[in-house]
Design a protein around this motif. Structure first.
Motif, short mmCIF file in Angstrom:
data_model
loop_
_atom_site.label_atom_id
_atom_site.label_comp_id
_atom_site.label_asym_id
_atom_site.label_seq_id
_atom_site.Cartn_x
_atom_site.Cartn_y
_atom_site.Cartn_z
N UNK A 1 26.61 43.26 -48.50
CA UNK A 1 25.14 43.33 -48.50
C UNK A 1 24.61 43.27 -49.91
N UNK B 1 -7.19 41.08 -62.40
CA UNK B 1 -5.99 41.08 -61.56
C UNK B 1 -4.75 41.27 -62.42
N UNK C 1 6.17 33.29 -47.31
CA UNK C 1 7.04 34.41 -47.66
C UNK C 1 6.52 35.71 -47.05
N UNK D 1 -5.68 41.39 -51.61
CA UNK D 1 -5.69 41.54 -53.07
C UNK D 1 -5.41 40.21 -53.74
N UNK E 1 3.49 31.42 -50.77
CA UNK E 1 3.26 32.86 -50.74
C UNK E 1 3.00 33.33 -49.31
N UNK F 1 25.80 50.96 -46.70
CA UNK F 1 26.07 49.60 -46.27
C UNK F 1 27.32 49.07 -46.94
N UNK G 1 3.95 37.74 -59.70
CA UNK G 1 3.99 37.92 -58.25
C UNK G 1 5.42 37.86 -57.73
N UNK H 1 -5.23 35.45 -57.54
CA UNK H 1 -3.93 35.46 -58.22
C UNK H 1 -3.27 34.10 -58.04
N UNK H 2 -3.40 33.54 -56.83
CA UNK H 2 -2.96 32.16 -56.59
C UNK H 2 -4.22 31.36 -56.28
N UNK I 1 1.38 26.84 -54.15
CA UNK I 1 2.00 28.15 -54.29
C UNK I 1 1.44 29.11 -53.25
N UNK J 1 -8.65 38.21 -55.55
CA UNK J 1 -8.64 38.15 -57.01
C UNK J 1 -8.08 36.84 -57.54
N UNK K 1 8.27 38.24 -44.42
CA UNK K 1 8.42 39.65 -44.76
C UNK K 1 7.64 40.55 -43.81
N UNK L 1 11.37 44.37 -52.92
CA UNK L 1 12.33 44.23 -51.81
C UNK L 1 13.69 44.78 -52.22
N UNK M 1 0.77 34.74 -63.74
CA UNK M 1 0.60 35.34 -62.41
C UNK M 1 1.73 34.94 -61.46
N UNK M 2 2.23 33.70 -61.57
CA UNK M 2 3.31 33.27 -60.69
C UNK M 2 4.53 34.15 -60.85
N UNK N 1 7.42 40.96 -55.95
CA UNK N 1 7.95 40.85 -54.58
C UNK N 1 9.46 41.06 -54.58
N UNK O 1 -3.83 44.82 -62.97
CA UNK O 1 -3.06 45.54 -61.95
C UNK O 1 -1.68 44.94 -61.77
#
Lengths: 309, 140
Positions: free
Chosen positions: B109, B3, A29, A289, A26, B105, B84, A295-296, A22, A293, A33, B92, B80-81, B88, B6
């Protein structure tokens, strides 16, 4: 006794992992980005590829001493004319009036390029003749050197008519360049280095003003006289000649050109990198971060070397 | 554990931001619909494009409901997966949809943003819910 911080440097912590995890996904990605959005932002906010730019140059202009003058002396089509082309003068017959010509090209700032042309034509007229309109064609050689080398023959056409007969025509203007398309940024551009008026042809059509101007205006690069208003002075004494006083300035020109590959790339790179810095900073913090930490899950390489026993 | 402290608020905030923007588009979709029509359009064309956008927005809201269900029920709150991925995707989406509104737009789109930033976390949520509820995995 430690009073102040004299020096510091960052210590690197490396995070290792396998290829199919993962964490790799990440990082991929985040890479996309980080590096693709700045390109989109820079492109979508217009002006990424520099397609047209300008530069300033004073052209090297020289008067070619080829002129053509036609003056109308009546409402029934009577005219007097003169030119520096012998074939045209031969066709005029009794309408030819040979003027006294005085030409002076001045270089006022001594930079090797002429800045001004002073031209005076005194056309002799019979006592009963009056001039109602004047058409004057002056030819120049026009050269640019800074970006692409442009060598061409150009002209300025002046025309003024009035319902009252005049004694003097006073013209004061600038010789300006008119571009239909931007110039290339390098190379020789001598396609228009042909005389504006076709000399050597005995036919009258080559001196027809309409066809001269039609052929001239078809060019992509032309010059014209930018003259706000000519001054038509009336009250000619009976035996006085008709005076044409022309003062043509050769000003500094702003020329538009198409920038070359490296100039385009330079400006595109500046725009891309300045937006990329923001994204790099942001995603560096996010990655720090995530990996600090755990996370992965990854394997951090320890800072201090562990002693093996 | 720190973690997660947050990540969970971040996920909630980005989810809410995306939701707010989708609801805003519901009210201000006229400009965007006009942007994807030719200069002289008929009422029928306008209604067609408008319907398409409304359907897209409604499906987005449905997927939101799914994700919020998974999040608030605790099934995927501490994963966590999923956290995250959700952060993300919705971040976006919020940025892209703000551009979608301000820069007016065209409609297509929206489908790109929808597929990348609404479908993907919703699918992840479904997978997580399936794993916890059916396969009896721990919700961590």
């Amino acid at each position: 006794m430690a009073f102040y911080e004299v020096y510091s440097h960052p210590a690197l912590i490396r995070y290792k992992t396998n290829v199919c995890t993962r964490a790799t996904l990440f990082v991929l990605m985040v890479f996309c980005l980080t590096y693709i959005p700045p390109l989109l932002v820079a492109y979508k906010s217009q002006g990424f590829w520099l397609k047209r730019s300008t530069y300033e140059e004073q052209p090297v202009v020289q008067f070619q001493y080829q002129m053509l003058m036609i003056g109308a002396t009546g409402t029934a089509g009577e005219f007097v004319a003169w030119s520096t082309f012998p074939d045209f003068n031969r066709l005029l017959g009794s309408n030819l009036r040979i003027p006294a010509v005085s030409v002076k090209e001045e270089d006022s700032n001594q930079d090797g390029k002429s800045d001004r042309l002073r031209l005076q034509l005194s056309v002799p007229l019979k006592a009963e003749e009056q001039i109602y309109s004047i058409q004057l064609l002056l030819t120049f050689s026009y050269q640019l050197f800074r970006m692409s080398t442009v060598v061409m023959q150009s002209m300025a056409f002046i025309q003024h008519s009035s319902s009252v007969p005049g004694s003097q025509l006073f013209i004061n203007g600038d010789l300006r360049l008119h571009q239909q398309i931007p110039l290339p940024h390098r190379g020789l551009h001598a396609a228009y280095n042909v005389s504006v008026v076709e000399t050597g042809s005995p036919f009258a059509t080559s001196y027809d003003l309409a066809s001269i101007i039609r052929a001239y205006q078809a060019r992509n690069l032309t010059t014209y006289l930018s003259c706000p208003t000519p001054v038509w002075i009336i009250g000619r004494a009976v035996n006085a000649p008709f005076q044409i006083n022309a003062e043509v300035r050769y000003p500094l020109e702003t020329i538009s050109y198409r920038p070359g590959f490296w100039e385009m790339i330079k400006f595109a790179w500046i725009q891309y990198v300045s937006v990329l810095l923001v994204f790099l900073w942001l995603f560096n913090h996010i990655q720090t971060f995530v990996f600090q930490n755990q996370v992965l899950p990854t394997v951090p390489k320890p800072l201090l070397k562990t002693h093996t026993q | 554990m720190s973690v997660i402290n947050s990540l969970v608020p971040a996920r909630f905030l980005t989810l809410t931001a995306h939701l707010v923007i989708v609801i805003t588009i519901f009210w201000s979709r006229d400009n965007n619909v006009r942007a994807c029509l030719p200069l002289d359009f008929t009422e029928d064309q306008y209604r067609n494009e408008d319907n398409r956008l409304v359907i897209g927005l409604s499906v987005t809201l449905g997927l939101f409901a799914l994700e919020l269900l998974g999040f608030f029920s605790g099934v995927s709150m501490f994963n966590t997966n999923q956290g995250l991925l959700s952060v993300a995707a919705h971040c976006s989406a919020s940025v892209s949809l703000s551009f979608f509104i301000f820069e007016q737009w065209e409609c297509w789109y929206y489908w790109v943003i929808f597929s990348l930033c609404s479908v993907v976390p919703a699918v992840g949520e479904l997978v997580q819910m399936f794993a916890v509820l059916c396969l009896k995995k721990k919700a961590m």
